[in-house]
Design a protein around this motif. Sequence first.
Motif, PDB file in Angstrom:
ATOM      1  N   SER A  24       0.846  -1.192   0.000  1.00  0.00           N
ATOM      2  CA  SER A  24       0.000   0.000   0.000  1.00  0.00           C
ATOM      3  C   SER A  24       0.885   1.247   0.000  1.00  0.00           C
ATOM      4  O   SER A  24       1.949   1.270   0.609  1.00  0.00           O
ATOM      5  CB  SER A  24      -0.942  -0.002   1.201  1.00  0.00           C
ATOM      6  OG  SER A  24      -0.244   0.243   2.378  1.00  0.00           O
ATOM      7  N   PRO A  25       0.446   2.288  -0.720  1.00  0.00           N
ATOM      8  CA  PRO A  25       1.268   3.490  -0.857  1.00  0.00           C
ATOM      9  C   PRO A  25       1.331   4.286   0.443  1.00  0.00           C
ATOM     10  O   PRO A  25       0.410   4.260   1.251  1.00  0.00           O
ATOM     11  CB  PRO A  25       0.554   4.280  -1.941  1.00  0.00           C
ATOM     12  CG  PRO A  25      -0.858   3.813  -1.867  1.00  0.00           C
ATOM     13  CD  PRO A  25      -0.797   2.382  -1.435  1.00  0.00           C
ATOM     14  N   GLY A  26       2.402   4.999   0.612  1.00  0.00           N
ATOM     15  CA  GLY A  26       2.567   5.837   1.786  1.00  0.00           C
ATOM     16  C   GLY A  26       1.844   7.167   1.623  1.00  0.00           C
ATOM     17  O   GLY A  26       1.371   7.511   0.541  1.00  0.00           O
ATOM     18  N   PHE A  51      -3.090   3.252  -9.999  1.00  0.00           N
ATOM     19  CA  PHE A  51      -4.256   2.426 -10.313  1.00  0.00           C
ATOM     20  C   PHE A  51      -4.043   0.959  -9.953  1.00  0.00           C
ATOM     21  O   PHE A  51      -5.005   0.214  -9.837  1.00  0.00           O
ATOM     22  CB  PHE A  51      -4.640   2.558 -11.785  1.00  0.00           C
ATOM     23  CG  PHE A  51      -5.450   3.785 -12.077  1.00  0.00           C
ATOM     24  CD1 PHE A  51      -6.781   3.840 -11.723  1.00  0.00           C
ATOM     25  CD2 PHE A  51      -4.870   4.879 -12.678  1.00  0.00           C
ATOM     26  CE1 PHE A  51      -7.535   4.969 -11.969  1.00  0.00           C
ATOM     27  CE2 PHE A  51      -5.606   6.016 -12.931  1.00  0.00           C
ATOM     28  CZ  PHE A  51      -6.950   6.060 -12.581  1.00  0.00           C
ATOM     29  N   SER A  52      -2.804   0.551  -9.781  1.00  0.00           N
ATOM     30  CA  SER A  52      -2.551  -0.837  -9.409  1.00  0.00           C
ATOM     31  C   SER A  52      -2.358  -1.000  -7.902  1.00  0.00           C
ATOM     32  O   SER A  52      -2.028  -2.077  -7.443  1.00  0.00           O
ATOM     33  CB  SER A  52      -1.319  -1.360 -10.147  1.00  0.00           C
ATOM     34  OG  SER A  52      -0.156  -0.705  -9.695  1.00  0.00           O
ATOM     35  N   PRO A  56      -8.380   1.975  -3.744  1.00  0.00           N
ATOM     36  CA  PRO A  56      -8.511   3.364  -4.193  1.00  0.00           C
ATOM     37  C   PRO A  56      -8.949   4.307  -3.070  1.00  0.00           C
ATOM     38  O   PRO A  56      -8.901   5.520  -3.230  1.00  0.00           O
ATOM     39  CB  PRO A  56      -9.584   3.284  -5.277  1.00  0.00           C
ATOM     40  CG  PRO A  56     -10.421   2.128  -4.885  1.00  0.00           C
ATOM     41  CD  PRO A  56      -9.458   1.142  -4.259  1.00  0.00           C
ATOM     42  N   LEU A  57      -9.352   3.773  -1.936  1.00  0.00           N
ATOM     43  CA  LEU A  57      -9.890   4.587  -0.848  1.00  0.00           C
ATOM     44  C   LEU A  57      -8.943   5.687  -0.368  1.00  0.00           C
ATOM     45  O   LEU A  57      -9.378   6.833  -0.203  1.00  0.00           O
ATOM     46  CB  LEU A  57     -10.323   3.706   0.321  1.00  0.00           C
ATOM     47  CG  LEU A  57     -11.117   4.391   1.419  1.00  0.00           C
ATOM     48  CD1 LEU A  57     -12.411   4.976   0.855  1.00  0.00           C
ATOM     49  CD2 LEU A  57     -11.428   3.417   2.528  1.00  0.00           C
ATOM     50  N   PRO A  58      -7.647   5.432  -0.154  1.00  0.00           N
ATOM     51  CA  PRO A  58      -6.764   6.528   0.278  1.00  0.00           C
ATOM     52  C   PRO A  58      -6.703   7.671  -0.738  1.00  0.00           C
ATOM     53  O   PRO A  58      -6.650   8.835  -0.371  1.00  0.00           O
ATOM     54  CB  PRO A  58      -5.399   5.872   0.429  1.00  0.00           C
ATOM     55  CG  PRO A  58      -5.667   4.433   0.581  1.00  0.00           C
ATOM     56  CD  PRO A  58      -6.929   4.151  -0.154  1.00  0.00           C
ATOM     57  N   TYR A  59      -6.743   7.319  -2.023  1.00  0.00           N
ATOM     58  CA  TYR A  59      -6.696   8.341  -3.066  1.00  0.00           C
ATOM     59  C   TYR A  59      -7.995   9.144  -3.107  1.00  0.00           C
ATOM     60  O   TYR A  59      -7.982  10.352  -3.327  1.00  0.00           O
ATOM     61  CB  TYR A  59      -6.420   7.710  -4.434  1.00  0.00           C
ATOM     62  CG  TYR A  59      -5.047   7.112  -4.530  1.00  0.00           C
ATOM     63  CD1 TYR A  59      -3.947   7.909  -4.797  1.00  0.00           C
ATOM     64  CD2 TYR A  59      -4.838   5.756  -4.342  1.00  0.00           C
ATOM     65  CE1 TYR A  59      -2.672   7.378  -4.879  1.00  0.00           C
ATOM     66  CE2 TYR A  59      -3.575   5.204  -4.423  1.00  0.00           C
ATOM     67  CZ  TYR A  59      -2.502   6.029  -4.685  1.00  0.00           C
ATOM     68  OH  TYR A  59      -1.244   5.489  -4.759  1.00  0.00           O
TER      69      TYR A  59
END
Length: 85
Positions: A24-26, A51-52, A56-59
């Motif tokens: 998951s992205p920071g 997109f990968s 998508p929730l954090p974005y």
Amino acid sequence: MGTEDFKQQEKNGDSDNQQPERKSPGVLKIMQSIIAGAFGVQSDKRRQEDFSSHSPLPYIIAGLLFTIGFVVTLVLIVEVVLSGQ
């Protein structure tokens, strides 16, 4: 290959259909993506990474917060400019 062999492969992690584990992205990466996307300067590579990602929730949340902050900032700037006249 029988079903027992297939079940054993799944338990051992030897399945051919395994996807690499997505990290998951920071917070910093999400903020950079949101700001770059808002100004339209995000690279195609970065967009594909976004997109990968896992969810998508954090974005979505960061995008909404950025938009609200942007609108509030614009309103405050307009109020300051108009009050000085």
